[in-house]
Scaffold this motif. Structure first.
Motif, PDB file in Angstrom:
ATOM      1  N   THR A  97       1.212  -1.250  -0.022  1.00  0.00           N
ATOM      2  CA  THR A  97       0.252  -0.262  -0.087  1.00  0.00           C
ATOM      3  C   THR A  97       1.304   1.510  -0.088  1.00  0.00           C
ATOM      4  O   THR A  97       0.444   2.258  -0.222  1.00  0.00           O
ATOM      5  CB  THR A  97      -0.788   0.138   1.101  1.00  0.00           C
ATOM      6  OG1 THR A  97       0.206   0.171   2.250  1.00  0.00           O
ATOM      7  CG2 THR A  97      -1.916  -1.176   1.079  1.00  0.00           C
ATOM      8  N   GLY A  98       2.164   0.685   0.653  1.00  0.00           N
ATOM      9  CA  GLY A  98       2.989   2.303   0.545  1.00  0.00           C
ATOM     10  C   GLY A  98       3.421   2.843   1.842  1.00  0.00           C
ATOM     11  O   GLY A  98       3.873   3.760   1.793  1.00  0.00           O
ATOM     12  N   ILE A 131       6.333  -2.483   5.612  1.00  0.00           N
ATOM     13  CA  ILE A 131       6.162  -1.711   4.546  1.00  0.00           C
ATOM     14  C   ILE A 131       6.246  -2.428   2.714  1.00  0.00           C
ATOM     15  O   ILE A 131       4.915  -2.128   2.387  1.00  0.00           O
ATOM     16  CB  ILE A 131       7.045  -0.491   4.213  1.00  0.00           C
ATOM     17  CG1 ILE A 131       6.798  -0.066   5.577  1.00  0.00           C
ATOM     18  CG2 ILE A 131       7.134   0.717   3.501  1.00  0.00           C
ATOM     19  CD1 ILE A 131       7.692   1.188   5.995  1.00  0.00           C
ATOM     20  N   GLY A 132       7.124  -3.076   2.875  1.00  0.00           N
ATOM     21  CA  GLY A 132       7.330  -3.861   1.623  1.00  0.00           C
ATOM     22  C   GLY A 132       7.324  -3.961   0.213  1.00  0.00           C
ATOM     23  O   GLY A 132       7.884  -2.433   0.550  1.00  0.00           O
ATOM     24  N   PRO A 133       7.492  -4.006  -1.369  1.00  0.00           N
ATOM     25  CA  PRO A 133       7.296  -5.615  -0.861  1.00  0.00           C
ATOM     26  C   PRO A 133       8.754  -6.743  -0.346  1.00  0.00           C
ATOM     27  O   PRO A 133      10.243  -5.693   0.400  1.00  0.00           O
ATOM     28  CB  PRO A 133       7.261  -5.797  -2.128  1.00  0.00           C
ATOM     29  CG  PRO A 133       8.011  -5.088  -2.737  1.00  0.00           C
ATOM     30  CD  PRO A 133       7.878  -3.388  -2.066  1.00  0.00           C
ATOM     31  N   ILE A 157       4.904  -9.244   1.534  1.00  0.00           N
ATOM     32  CA  ILE A 157       3.720  -8.157   0.968  1.00  0.00           C
ATOM     33  C   ILE A 157       4.284  -8.521  -0.165  1.00  0.00           C
ATOM     34  O   ILE A 157       5.432  -8.225  -0.923  1.00  0.00           O
ATOM     35  CB  ILE A 157       3.972  -6.724   1.431  1.00  0.00           C
ATOM     36  CG1 ILE A 157       3.928  -6.849   3.653  1.00  0.00           C
ATOM     37  CG2 ILE A 157       3.678  -6.190   0.819  1.00  0.00           C
ATOM     38  CD1 ILE A 157       4.443  -5.548   4.422  1.00  0.00           C
ATOM     39  N   LEU A 158       3.183  -7.660  -1.137  1.00  0.00           N
ATOM     40  CA  LEU A 158       3.354  -8.533  -2.759  1.00  0.00           C
ATOM     41  C   LEU A 158       2.830  -7.178  -3.209  1.00  0.00           C
ATOM     42  O   LEU A 158       2.060  -5.964  -2.828  1.00  0.00           O
ATOM     43  CB  LEU A 158       2.380  -9.009  -3.156  1.00  0.00           C
ATOM     44  CG  LEU A 158       1.907 -10.949  -2.571  1.00  0.00           C
ATOM     45  CD1 LEU A 158       1.592 -11.520  -3.217  1.00  0.00           C
ATOM     46  CD2 LEU A 158       3.800 -11.272  -2.230  1.00  0.00           C
ATOM     47  N   ILE A 161       3.844  -5.689 -10.482  1.00  0.00           N
ATOM     48  CA  ILE A 161       5.269  -4.736 -11.189  1.00  0.00           C
ATOM     49  C   ILE A 161       4.522  -3.502 -12.021  1.00  0.00           C
ATOM     50  O   ILE A 161       5.318  -3.142 -12.378  1.00  0.00           O
ATOM     51  CB  ILE A 161       5.170  -5.964 -12.248  1.00  0.00           C
ATOM     52  CG1 ILE A 161       7.289  -5.427 -12.565  1.00  0.00           C
ATOM     53  CG2 ILE A 161       4.241  -6.281 -13.350  1.00  0.00           C
ATOM     54  CD1 ILE A 161       7.788  -5.989 -11.542  1.00  0.00           C
ATOM     55  N   GLU A 162       2.758  -3.312 -11.351  1.00  0.00           N
ATOM     56  CA  GLU A 162       2.838  -2.469 -13.207  1.00  0.00           C
ATOM     57  C   GLU A 162       2.879  -0.784 -12.075  1.00  0.00           C
ATOM     58  O   GLU A 162       2.971  -0.126 -12.856  1.00  0.00           O
ATOM     59  CB  GLU A 162       1.378  -1.850 -13.167  1.00  0.00           C
ATOM     60  CG  GLU A 162       0.469  -3.021 -14.197  1.00  0.00           C
ATOM     61  CD  GLU A 162      -1.046  -3.093 -13.830  1.00  0.00           C
ATOM     62  OE1 GLU A 162      -0.766  -3.416 -15.553  1.00  0.00           O
ATOM     63  OE2 GLU A 162      -1.528  -3.205 -13.588  1.00  0.00           O
ATOM     64  N   ASN A 163       3.223  -1.318 -10.429  1.00  0.00           N
ATOM     65  CA  ASN A 163       3.709  -0.081 -10.218  1.00  0.00           C
ATOM     66  C   ASN A 163       5.857   0.846  -9.671  1.00  0.00           C
ATOM     67  O   ASN A 163       5.352   1.135  -8.877  1.00  0.00           O
ATOM     68  CB  ASN A 163       3.053  -0.184  -8.191  1.00  0.00           C
ATOM     69  CG  ASN A 163       1.422  -0.190  -8.193  1.00  0.00           C
ATOM     70  OD1 ASN A 163       1.140   0.575  -9.370  1.00  0.00           O
ATOM     71  ND2 ASN A 163       0.824  -0.939  -7.187  1.00  0.00           N
TER      72      ASN A 163
END
Length: 496
Positions: A97-98, A131-133, A157-158, A161-163
């Motif tokens: 989620t950031g 926080i991840g990923p 935390i996944l 890839i679009e981000n």
């Protein structure tokens, strides 16, 4: 067990005396004065309970006999701890989620996994690397009867890839399928191919300037797919530029030599590439350009690759003048360029309902094609591009123009050619901004319309086929007419 608030350890047997008991006034009362009356599950001591299991209890202490010097009773809290450890159920994968990710936990005593403990009552939870990923950790610390007990669990935390940022380098034309170098970054972190992603497919990676597309698929802590575009470009070496310059120097030694060289060059060109037909129709002046091998017109500068993106200008050529540096010329189409060019047309001509136009942005980049050169001093580019589909049918009626710094329309000197059956135009861009082609369909000239001799690469009108056919038929009939017989000459024999 430990009794609060005094901290003494006693034998939890009703009816037995205390060894020592500290009362509220800190006086030590003889053990003969008190006894345990009973154990209760509530502080009001209304429900008796046997403290045989872990939990919270209350002890009611009363005077041992009526002869005791103290009266009343004392209620003492009792916590019976457990030997159970804590267990955290499997935590499902979470999505990036950031911000920090704090999933709800399901915590149980080790001897009874069907019992779910209460957060902040039976345990406190803390998270790390969440926080991840990547892999995050949840830690629980027991409270109350679970005091001193801890447990940990990890979860994933996944991130899509679009981000992430996906780039693919342009590739050099080889005639075979090319493979671009792909770089995927997540913020400042470069991802690892084979660990974080795989290249799933590469499209349009053979033809020159055909816009290619690479698709990557996330793996590990990344999921989904993302794409990046790239171009297959023709790479030119400096030797060809030097050869061109040398040829020009030789040809300039005398006008006769120039004429001879041009004639020889034209013959060589025709022999080497019979698919290229070069006819000219100069509009508004002529640039200092000359034919080259199958690529239309170039000036005396350095030939550089053209990245035509998704425009109609595939297989365009460009020559940079005023510098020997290597550059990449990019031609792009955008709504902003379209709006700017249209506004310039309206500023110049007013109502443009009868106009057809195609707008584009011409930019200069470094040799890697990644860094834009905003204001190169003294640098211009001579371009030979196919006429766009929107205006190609109007041939020499096309006009190339640029949008000036004040939004005005700057008409360019343009030369039209036909290359590999395609109508093309050559012009020089002296600044890098919005350019375009336009045609006034209410003012078509005979020299440029579809109904005229195709000087500009226009399709040949059917009437010309008819005219040529009739001319050929007339010649044939003339050559096949009957011969005229000469009158016979009668010979007269002379008298003897």
């Amino acid at each position: 067990a430990t009794l609060a608030p005094d901290g003494s350890t006693i034998t939890l047997t009703p009816g037995k005396e205390f060894n020592i008991l500290k009362v509220s006034n800190n006086a030590i009362v003889p053990t003969s004065q008190y006894m345990i009356e009973g154990y209760y599950s509530d502080e009001a001591c209304t429900t008796k309970a046997v403290p045989s299991q872990a939990g919270s209890y209350y002890i009611k202490v009363v005077p041992k006999s009526s002869s005791s010097t103290v009266k009343g009773y004392i209620i003492i809290p009792l916590e019976v701890s457990t030997n159970d450890s804590l267990v955290i159920s499997t935590i499902q994968s979470q999505y990036w989620t950031g911000s920090t990710v704090t999933p709800a936990l399901s915590v149980h005593p080790s001897t009874d996994v069907s019992k779910t403990l209460t957060a902040n009552t039976d345990y406190a939870a803390a998270y790390s690397s969440n926080i991840g990923p990547g892999a995050a950790t949840a830690t629980v610390t027991g409270k109350s009867i679970y005091d001193g007990k801890t447990a940990t669990a990890t979860f994933s935390i996944l991130k899509s890839i679009e981000n992430c940022t996906i780039t693919a380098d342009n590739t050099a034309y080889t005639g075979e399928r090319t493979t671009p170098t792909v770089v995927v970054t997540d913020g400042n972190t470069q991802l690892t191919q084979g660990t974080d992603y795989v290249v799933a497919s590469i499209e349009n990676n053979v033809k020159v300037n055909k816009k290619g597309k690479v698709t990557v698929e996330g793996i590990g802590y990344y999921y989904g797919t993302g794409t990046a575009k790239f171009s297959v470009v023709k790479v030119y070496t400096s030797s060809s530029s030097s050869s061109s310059s040398s040829s020009k120097t030789t040809s300039s030694s005398s006008s006769k030599s120039t004429s001879s060289t041009a004639s020889t060059s034209s013959s060589s060109t025709a022999a080497a590439d019979t698919a290229t037909t070069t006819t000219t129709n100069t509009v508004s002046g002529t640039e200092n350009i000359s034919p080259t091998n199958g690529n239309g017109y170039v000036s005396t500068g350095t030939q550089v690759p053209v990245d035509s993106g998704d425009t109609d200008f595939e297989n365009s050529t460009a020559t940079v003048n005023g510098t020997t540096d290597n550059y990449v010329v990019k031609i792009t189409k955008s709504s902003a360029a379209d709006a700017e060019f249209r506004q310039a047309l309206e500023n110049e001509y007013g109502n443009i309902d009868a106009y057809r136009y195609y707008a584009m942005d011409i930019s200069l980049y470094d040799e890697t094609g990644t860094t834009k050169i905003d204001d190169p001093q003294g640098v211009s580019v001579t371009l030979t591009v196919p006429l766009p589909d929107e205006t190609a049918l109007y041939g020499g009626n096309n006009q190339a123009a640029a949008v000036g710094s004040s939004g005005n329309l700057e008409d360019l000197s343009t030369r039209f050619t036909t290359i590999d059956g395609k109508a093309c135009a050559t012009f020089t861009a002296t600044h890098f901004s919005t350019y375009g082609f336009y045609v006034d369909t209410n003012n078509l000239s005979a020299n440029g319309s579809l109904d005229s001799t195709p000087k500009t690469g226009d399709p040949i009108s059917p009437k010309w086929f008819l005219s040529l056919g009739l001319a050929a038929l007339s010649m044939f009939l003339f050559l096949k007419r009957d011969p005229i017989s000469a009158p016979a000459v009668q010979r007269v024999k002379a008298a003897r």
